[in-house]
Design a protein around this motif. Structure first.
Motif, PDB file in Angstrom:
ATOM      1  N   LEU A 104       0.875  -1.160   0.000  1.00 27.11           N
ATOM      2  CA  LEU A 104       0.000   0.000   0.000  1.00 27.11           C
ATOM      3  C   LEU A 104       0.917   1.215   0.000  1.00 27.11           C
ATOM      4  O   LEU A 104       1.271   1.768   1.048  1.00 27.11           O
ATOM      5  CB  LEU A 104      -0.934  -0.025   1.212  1.00 27.11           C
ATOM      6  CG  LEU A 104      -1.992  -1.136   1.190  1.00 27.11           C
ATOM      7  CD1 LEU A 104      -2.797  -1.144   2.478  1.00 27.11           C
ATOM      8  CD2 LEU A 104      -2.917  -0.985  -0.025  1.00 27.11           C
ATOM      9  N   SER A 105       1.329   1.586  -1.191  1.00 23.01           N
ATOM     10  CA  SER A 105       2.378   2.595  -1.357  1.00 23.01           C
ATOM     11  C   SER A 105       1.824   4.001  -1.133  1.00 23.01           C
ATOM     12  O   SER A 105       0.720   4.330  -1.563  1.00 23.01           O
ATOM     13  CB  SER A 105       2.979   2.499  -2.761  1.00 23.01           C
ATOM     14  OG  SER A 105       3.521   1.211  -2.978  1.00 23.01           O
ATOM     15  N   PHE A 106       2.625   4.825  -0.498  1.00 22.47           N
ATOM     16  CA  PHE A 106       2.248   6.221  -0.263  1.00 22.47           C
ATOM     17  C   PHE A 106       2.304   6.997  -1.576  1.00 22.47           C
ATOM     18  O   PHE A 106       3.163   6.754  -2.430  1.00 22.47           O
ATOM     19  CB  PHE A 106       3.191   6.848   0.754  1.00 22.47           C
ATOM     20  CG  PHE A 106       3.091   6.257   2.124  1.00 22.47           C
ATOM     21  CD1 PHE A 106       2.139   6.711   3.028  1.00 22.47           C
ATOM     22  CD2 PHE A 106       3.940   5.239   2.517  1.00 22.47           C
ATOM     23  CE1 PHE A 106       2.041   6.154   4.296  1.00 22.47           C
ATOM     24  CE2 PHE A 106       3.854   4.671   3.781  1.00 22.47           C
ATOM     25  CZ  PHE A 106       2.901   5.131   4.669  1.00 22.47           C
ATOM     26  N   THR A 107       1.400   7.948  -1.730  1.00 24.36           N
ATOM     27  CA  THR A 107       1.386   8.787  -2.921  1.00 24.36           C
ATOM     28  C   THR A 107       1.708  10.244  -2.600  1.00 24.36           C
ATOM     29  O   THR A 107       1.857  11.051  -3.519  1.00 24.36           O
ATOM     30  CB  THR A 107       0.026   8.713  -3.638  1.00 24.36           C
ATOM     31  OG1 THR A 107      -1.008   9.155  -2.751  1.00 24.36           O
ATOM     32  CG2 THR A 107      -0.270   7.279  -4.080  1.00 24.36           C
ATOM     33  N   ASN A 108       1.810  10.589  -1.333  1.00 26.10           N
ATOM     34  CA  ASN A 108       2.220  11.933  -0.933  1.00 26.10           C
ATOM     35  C   ASN A 108       3.687  12.121  -1.315  1.00 26.10           C
ATOM     36  O   ASN A 108       4.554  11.406  -0.812  1.00 26.10           O
ATOM     37  CB  ASN A 108       2.031  12.100   0.574  1.00 26.10           C
ATOM     38  CG  ASN A 108       2.373  13.497   1.059  1.00 26.10           C
ATOM     39  OD1 ASN A 108       3.016  14.276   0.363  1.00 26.10           O
ATOM     40  ND2 ASN A 108       1.949  13.809   2.274  1.00 26.10           N
ATOM     41  N   PRO A 109       4.002  13.072  -2.204  1.00 12.06           N
ATOM     42  CA  PRO A 109       5.389  13.205  -2.672  1.00 12.06           C
ATOM     43  C   PRO A 109       6.390  13.493  -1.564  1.00 12.06           C
ATOM     44  O   PRO A 109       7.575  13.169  -1.694  1.00 12.06           O
ATOM     45  CB  PRO A 109       5.318  14.354  -3.687  1.00 12.06           C
ATOM     46  CG  PRO A 109       4.042  15.058  -3.410  1.00 12.06           C
ATOM     47  CD  PRO A 109       3.104  14.032  -2.854  1.00 12.06           C
ATOM     48  N   VAL A 110       5.945  14.071  -0.453  1.00 14.61           N
ATOM     49  CA  VAL A 110       6.856  14.323   0.664  1.00 14.61           C
ATOM     50  C   VAL A 110       7.379  13.007   1.232  1.00 14.61           C
ATOM     51  O   VAL A 110       8.497  12.947   1.755  1.00 14.61           O
ATOM     52  CB  VAL A 110       6.141  15.149   1.759  1.00 14.61           C
ATOM     53  CG1 VAL A 110       7.015  15.304   2.994  1.00 14.61           C
ATOM     54  CG2 VAL A 110       5.743  16.514   1.224  1.00 14.61           C
ATOM     55  N   LEU A 111       6.575  11.942   1.104  1.00 13.26           N
ATOM     56  CA  LEU A 111       6.954  10.638   1.648  1.00 13.26           C
ATOM     57  C   LEU A 111       7.607   9.737   0.611  1.00 13.26           C
ATOM     58  O   LEU A 111       8.013   8.623   0.942  1.00 13.26           O
ATOM     59  CB  LEU A 111       5.720   9.934   2.226  1.00 13.26           C
ATOM     60  CG  LEU A 111       4.997  10.661   3.358  1.00 13.26           C
ATOM     61  CD1 LEU A 111       3.757   9.871   3.784  1.00 13.26           C
ATOM     62  CD2 LEU A 111       5.909  10.892   4.542  1.00 13.26           C
ATOM     63  N   THR A 112       7.702  10.191  -0.624  1.00 10.12           N
ATOM     64  CA  THR A 112       8.269   9.351  -1.684  1.00 10.12           C
ATOM     65  C   THR A 112       9.469   9.987  -2.366  1.00 10.12           C
ATOM     66  O   THR A 112      10.077   9.366  -3.235  1.00 10.12           O
ATOM     67  CB  THR A 112       7.200   9.043  -2.749  1.00 10.12           C
ATOM     68  OG1 THR A 112       6.728  10.273  -3.326  1.00 10.12           O
ATOM     69  CG2 THR A 112       6.015   8.296  -2.140  1.00 10.12           C
ATOM     70  N   ASN A 113       9.813  11.201  -1.983  1.00  7.63           N
ATOM     71  CA  ASN A 113      10.949  11.912  -2.574  1.00  7.63           C
ATOM     72  C   ASN A 113      12.195  11.666  -1.726  1.00  7.63           C
ATOM     73  O   ASN A 113      12.210  12.000  -0.540  1.00  7.63           O
ATOM     74  CB  ASN A 113      10.642  13.406  -2.642  1.00  7.63           C
ATOM     75  CG  ASN A 113      11.728  14.196  -3.351  1.00  7.63           C
ATOM     76  OD1 ASN A 113      12.854  13.737  -3.523  1.00  7.63           O
ATOM     77  ND2 ASN A 113      11.388  15.407  -3.764  1.00  7.63           N
ATOM     78  N   PRO A 114      13.252  11.081  -2.295  1.00  5.70           N
ATOM     79  CA  PRO A 114      14.461  10.821  -1.504  1.00  5.70           C
ATOM     80  C   PRO A 114      15.046  12.059  -0.838  1.00  5.70           C
ATOM     81  O   PRO A 114      15.787  11.945   0.150  1.00  5.70           O
ATOM     82  CB  PRO A 114      15.439  10.242  -2.537  1.00  5.70           C
ATOM     83  CG  PRO A 114      14.562   9.681  -3.610  1.00  5.70           C
ATOM     84  CD  PRO A 114      13.378  10.590  -3.671  1.00  5.70           C
ATOM     85  N   ALA A 115      14.703  13.234  -1.350  1.00  2.00           N
ATOM     86  CA  ALA A 115      15.232  14.459  -0.761  1.00  2.00           C
ATOM     87  C   ALA A 115      14.495  14.850   0.514  1.00  2.00           C
ATOM     88  O   ALA A 115      15.013  15.634   1.321  1.00  2.00           O
ATOM     89  CB  ALA A 115      15.152  15.604  -1.773  1.00  2.00           C
ATOM     90  N   THR A 116      13.285  14.313   0.709  1.00  2.00           N
ATOM     91  CA  THR A 116      12.491  14.727   1.870  1.00  2.00           C
ATOM     92  C   THR A 116      12.018  13.572   2.736  1.00  2.00           C
ATOM     93  O   THR A 116      11.550  13.804   3.848  1.00  2.00           O
ATOM     94  CB  THR A 116      11.246  15.510   1.414  1.00  2.00           C
ATOM     95  OG1 THR A 116      10.481  14.702   0.504  1.00  2.00           O
ATOM     96  CG2 THR A 116      11.648  16.803   0.714  1.00  2.00           C
ATOM     97  N   ASP A 117      12.107  12.319   2.239  1.00  2.00           N
ATOM     98  CA  ASP A 117      11.563  11.218   3.035  1.00  2.00           C
ATOM     99  C   ASP A 117      12.632  10.646   3.973  1.00  2.00           C
ATOM    100  O   ASP A 117      13.821  10.948   3.860  1.00  2.00           O
ATOM    101  CB  ASP A 117      10.949  10.139   2.158  1.00  2.00           C
ATOM    102  CG  ASP A 117      11.978   9.357   1.339  1.00  2.00           C
ATOM    103  OD1 ASP A 117      13.185   9.596   1.493  1.00  2.00           O
ATOM    104  OD2 ASP A 117      11.563   8.508   0.535  1.00  2.00           O
TER     105      ASP A 117
END
Length: 241
Positions: A104-117
């Motif tokens: 159940l993958s997250f779609t919020n880019p804050v949680l999927t961007n290596p720069a911010t997660d």
């Protein structure tokens, strides 16, 4: 094994009888959306699938624990639907290939961007999950059950089973009326009630939402349209009646 018998179905029953499902161009009756972000449903998955893994889960002494496998007392993602006329459906979305999980993958880019997660551990004994780097540079855990998701398979040849009810040995009839496909084409099969005949869409194109002209079914099966592809297929959501 189920996968073997399903392969035989593709080559014999469906081909010889010419049973092909259809897409509907007419307006469909409004149904119940399953978008994998229902807070109650995510709260009933072990650790709210905080690391994206949806595993077999069950209720033990008031808490959600892992479970050894499929059964009446275990589930992966289960959502209650209230449909017109007061009808209640309990829609189950399970792994049907023995992998023991899907994502159940997250779609919020804050949680999927290596720069911010990042990974945050709340210390509740259920492990860490996806978080984001806060203003102070610390890893912050979101409210995982409130984060939007999509289903990602483990691999392209994994089969996902959708059924209705609380007894996998006696599923209740339902219809899937829409499905939103991610970046890989999928195939969808359903078993019609009461005669048990299988119908299918062998290729539903990527990045498209389809309206399905599905008859009453007791089981819907979903996999990648080409099981040889590397990677996972995505289901952004579907709708049931």
């Amino acid at each position: 094994m189920k996968i073997t018998s399903r392969s035989l179905l593709r080559g014999s029953l469906a081909a010889s009888l010419g049973l092909f499902a259809a897409l509907s161009a007419s307006p469909a009756e409004a149904g119940c959306p399953i978008t994998f972000d229902d807070p109650m449903s995510l709260g009933n998955v072990f650790a709210e699938a905080r690391n994206s893994f949806a595993v077999w889960s069950r209720l033990v002494s008031g808490d959600i624990a892992t479970c050894g496998g499929p059964g009446a007392g275990c589930w992966m993602y289960r959502q209650q639907c209230l449909i017109g006329g007061g009808a209640v459906k309990l829609i189950n979305v399970d792994d049907d290939s023995g992998y023991g999980h899907y994502h159940l993958s997250f779609t919020n880019p804050v949680l999927t961007n290596p720069a911010t997660d990042c990974f945050a551990d709340p210390g509740d004994g259920k492990g860490s999950g996806f978080g984001f780097i806060g203003q102070n540079g610390q890893c912050v855990a979101p409210v995982w059950a409130l984060e939007p998701r999509q289903l990602n398979s483990h691999v392209s040849d994994q089969w996902i089973k959708v059924w209705n009810g609380n007894n996998p040995n006696a599923p209740a009839p339902f219809r899937m009326t829409k499905i939103s496909v991610g970046s890989m084409p999928i195939q969808v099969w359903y078993r019609r009630v009461p005669d048990g005949l299988w119908f299918h869409w062998l290729v539903l194109a990527a990045n498209t939402t389809f309206t399905l002209d599905m008859q009453l079914a007791d089981e819907v099966l979903i996999s990648g349209a080409d099981e040889r592809l590397v990677g996972s297929f995505e289901i952004k959501g579907f709708e049931v009646l």
